[in-house]
Design a protein around this motif. Structure first.
Motif, PDB file in Angstrom:
ATOM      1  N   MET A  88       0.835  -1.196   0.000  1.00  0.00           N
ATOM      2  CA  MET A  88       0.000   0.000   0.000  1.00  0.00           C
ATOM      3  C   MET A  88       0.873   1.251   0.000  1.00  0.00           C
ATOM      4  O   MET A  88       1.830   1.355   0.775  1.00  0.00           O
ATOM      5  CB  MET A  88      -0.924   0.005   1.222  1.00  0.00           C
ATOM      6  CG  MET A  88      -1.938  -1.116   1.211  1.00  0.00           C
ATOM      7  SD  MET A  88      -2.990  -1.180   2.695  1.00  0.00           S
ATOM      8  CE  MET A  88      -3.812   0.399   2.636  1.00  0.00           C
ATOM      9  N   ARG A  90       0.288   4.180   1.067  1.00  0.00           N
ATOM     10  CA  ARG A  90       0.210   4.937   2.313  1.00  0.00           C
ATOM     11  C   ARG A  90       1.116   4.373   3.392  1.00  0.00           C
ATOM     12  O   ARG A  90       1.569   5.100   4.289  1.00  0.00           O
ATOM     13  CB  ARG A  90      -1.244   4.953   2.813  1.00  0.00           C
ATOM     14  CG  ARG A  90      -1.480   5.700   4.108  1.00  0.00           C
ATOM     15  CD  ARG A  90      -2.961   5.771   4.427  1.00  0.00           C
ATOM     16  NE  ARG A  90      -3.530   4.477   4.716  1.00  0.00           N
ATOM     17  CZ  ARG A  90      -3.661   3.956   5.944  1.00  0.00           C
ATOM     18  NH1 ARG A  90      -3.225   4.626   6.985  1.00  0.00           N
ATOM     19  NH2 ARG A  90      -4.211   2.776   6.123  1.00  0.00           N
ATOM     20  N   HIS A 203     -11.290   6.890   0.562  1.00  0.00           N
ATOM     21  CA  HIS A 203     -10.153   7.606  -0.012  1.00  0.00           C
ATOM     22  C   HIS A 203      -9.033   6.648  -0.422  1.00  0.00           C
ATOM     23  O   HIS A 203      -8.350   6.887  -1.431  1.00  0.00           O
ATOM     24  CB  HIS A 203      -9.622   8.615   1.011  1.00  0.00           C
ATOM     25  CG  HIS A 203      -8.487   9.445   0.523  1.00  0.00           C
ATOM     26  ND1 HIS A 203      -8.651  10.473  -0.393  1.00  0.00           N
ATOM     27  CD2 HIS A 203      -7.153   9.410   0.807  1.00  0.00           C
ATOM     28  CE1 HIS A 203      -7.479  11.031  -0.643  1.00  0.00           C
ATOM     29  NE2 HIS A 203      -6.551  10.402   0.068  1.00  0.00           N
ATOM     30  N   ARG A 204      -8.863   5.567   0.331  1.00  0.00           N
ATOM     31  CA  ARG A 204      -7.786   4.609   0.077  1.00  0.00           C
ATOM     32  C   ARG A 204      -8.302   3.312  -0.545  1.00  0.00           C
ATOM     33  O   ARG A 204      -7.666   2.269  -0.422  1.00  0.00           O
ATOM     34  CB  ARG A 204      -7.059   4.300   1.386  1.00  0.00           C
ATOM     35  CG  ARG A 204      -6.349   5.495   1.998  1.00  0.00           C
ATOM     36  CD  ARG A 204      -5.193   5.956   1.123  1.00  0.00           C
ATOM     37  NE  ARG A 204      -4.449   7.052   1.739  1.00  0.00           N
ATOM     38  CZ  ARG A 204      -3.424   7.658   1.181  1.00  0.00           C
ATOM     39  NH1 ARG A 204      -3.029   7.281  -0.029  1.00  0.00           N
ATOM     40  NH2 ARG A 204      -2.803   8.647   1.797  1.00  0.00           N
ATOM     41  N   ASP A 207      -5.850   1.265  -2.678  1.00  0.00           N
ATOM     42  CA  ASP A 207      -4.810   0.632  -1.864  1.00  0.00           C
ATOM     43  C   ASP A 207      -5.317  -0.655  -1.219  1.00  0.00           C
ATOM     44  O   ASP A 207      -4.641  -1.687  -1.222  1.00  0.00           O
ATOM     45  CB  ASP A 207      -4.330   1.598  -0.777  1.00  0.00           C
ATOM     46  CG  ASP A 207      -3.041   2.301  -1.156  1.00  0.00           C
ATOM     47  OD1 ASP A 207      -2.461   1.960  -2.194  1.00  0.00           O
ATOM     48  OD2 ASP A 207      -2.619   3.199  -0.401  1.00  0.00           O
TER      49      ASP A 207
END
Length: 313
Positions: A88, A90, A203-204, A207
């Motif tokens: 991921m 992030r 939002h992710r 991911d």
């Protein structure tokens, strides 16, 4: 020197020099932002459990134990999720997937934090708080992280119980018992967790899909998740009225909670009518402010009459 050689050289250092060089990485393993929010809600639980006297032992030793146990659970989360984190965007720079901290060191660190935190609570606070904290640690670090997160899109709903425990832990640290008012605080955080986290998950979404984690936006789609954010926010606003309805708090809290709730509902509605890419993260950011302000209102509502009575007397 390349990255691999640099890491290898670091691992050859004496323990104290290794810790000094990598203290930021160990600090990150603790998820300090999450732990700080948990300790804040525990502090509120502790202060609401009394009418006038300040529970110093719970505020000092109790919160230190709770913080250490929460940090241990966070470190275990890093350990278990290292494969997911590496995939991921992030999280791929976190200490373990980046290679800054090796697995044996992370395991020892998590174990040390957990034993220290639970030991403080058991011997210097009370056994009930230690037992409940241990259950919370197991719930987040193992039940949620190892099983629920990978098994069901309702992972955060079920697993949210562990994150909702701190105000109960704070209350029991003072009283040695579980009070219905403490369970109301638990219920508020438990209901808050899904809309808080699902905004981040929207939002992710890419991911989580890449990491094959069945978060709600991945399994049921973006629109479905946005509706659930709104539904849970409506439920949250209703739940936050319960402290007033039961007599635990007064009008100051109730009015403030409803104002905060209307703003939160506004974010939920906005996420349904607008495709703005920034809205989910704005909602996520507000949700943190919302919870802190809500618990601050509970404290203010609780102590203002006491202060007014003391000044009047």
């Amino acid at each position: 020197m390349n990255h691999t050689a640099s890491v290898a050289a670091s691992e050859d250092l004496p323990v104290h020099r290794h810790l000094i060089r990598h203290w930021r990485d160990y600090y990150e393993l603790c998820k300090p932002g999450v732990v700080a929010l948990m300790v804040f809600t525990a502090v509120v639980g502790e202060l609401l459990a009394v009418t006038a006297e300040v529970p110093w032992r719970a505020l000092t030793v109790g919160n230190l134990g709770i913080a250490l146990a929460a940090a241990s659970a966070a470190a275990v989360n890093h350990l278990v999720d290292r494969g997911i984190d590496a995939r991921m965007a992030r999280t791929r720079g976190r200490p373990i997937p980046s290679g800054h901290i090796r697995l044996p060191h992370a395991i020892a660190f998590a174990a040390l934090l957990g034993v220290a935190g639970l030991g403080l609570l058991y011997y210097l606070v009370n056994p009930l708080t230690a037992l409940l904290t241990f259950g919370s640690l197991l719930g987040y670090a193992f039940v949620y992280t190892m099983f629920l997160k990978r098994a069901t899109p309702q992972n955060i709903v079920i697993g949210g119980a562990a994150g909702a425990a701190p105000p109960v832990l704070g209350w029991t640290a003072v009283t040695g018992s579980v009070d219905p008012n403490a369970l109301l605080l638990f219920l508020i955080i438990f209901t808050w967790t899904p809309p808080h986290f699902w905004a981040l998950a929207i939002h992710r979404q890419a991911d989580y899909a890449r990491a094959d984690i069945p978060m709600l936006p991945v399994t049921h789609g973006d629109r479905f998740t946005r509706w659930h954010v709104l539904f849970y926010t409506l439920l949250l606003v209703a739940v936050t009225a319960l402290p007033f309805a039961t007599g635990m708090s007064g009008w100051l809290y109730f009015v403030g909670a409803m104002v905060l709730g209307v703003v939160y509902l506004g974010y939920g509605v906005a996420m349904l009518v607008s495709d703005s890419a920034s809205l989910p993260m704005r909602s996520f950011g507000y949700s943190i402010i919302y919870l802190m302000a809500l618990f601050a209102l509970l404290l203010l509502d609780h102590y203002l009459p006491i202060m007014a009575s003391a000044l009047g007397g």
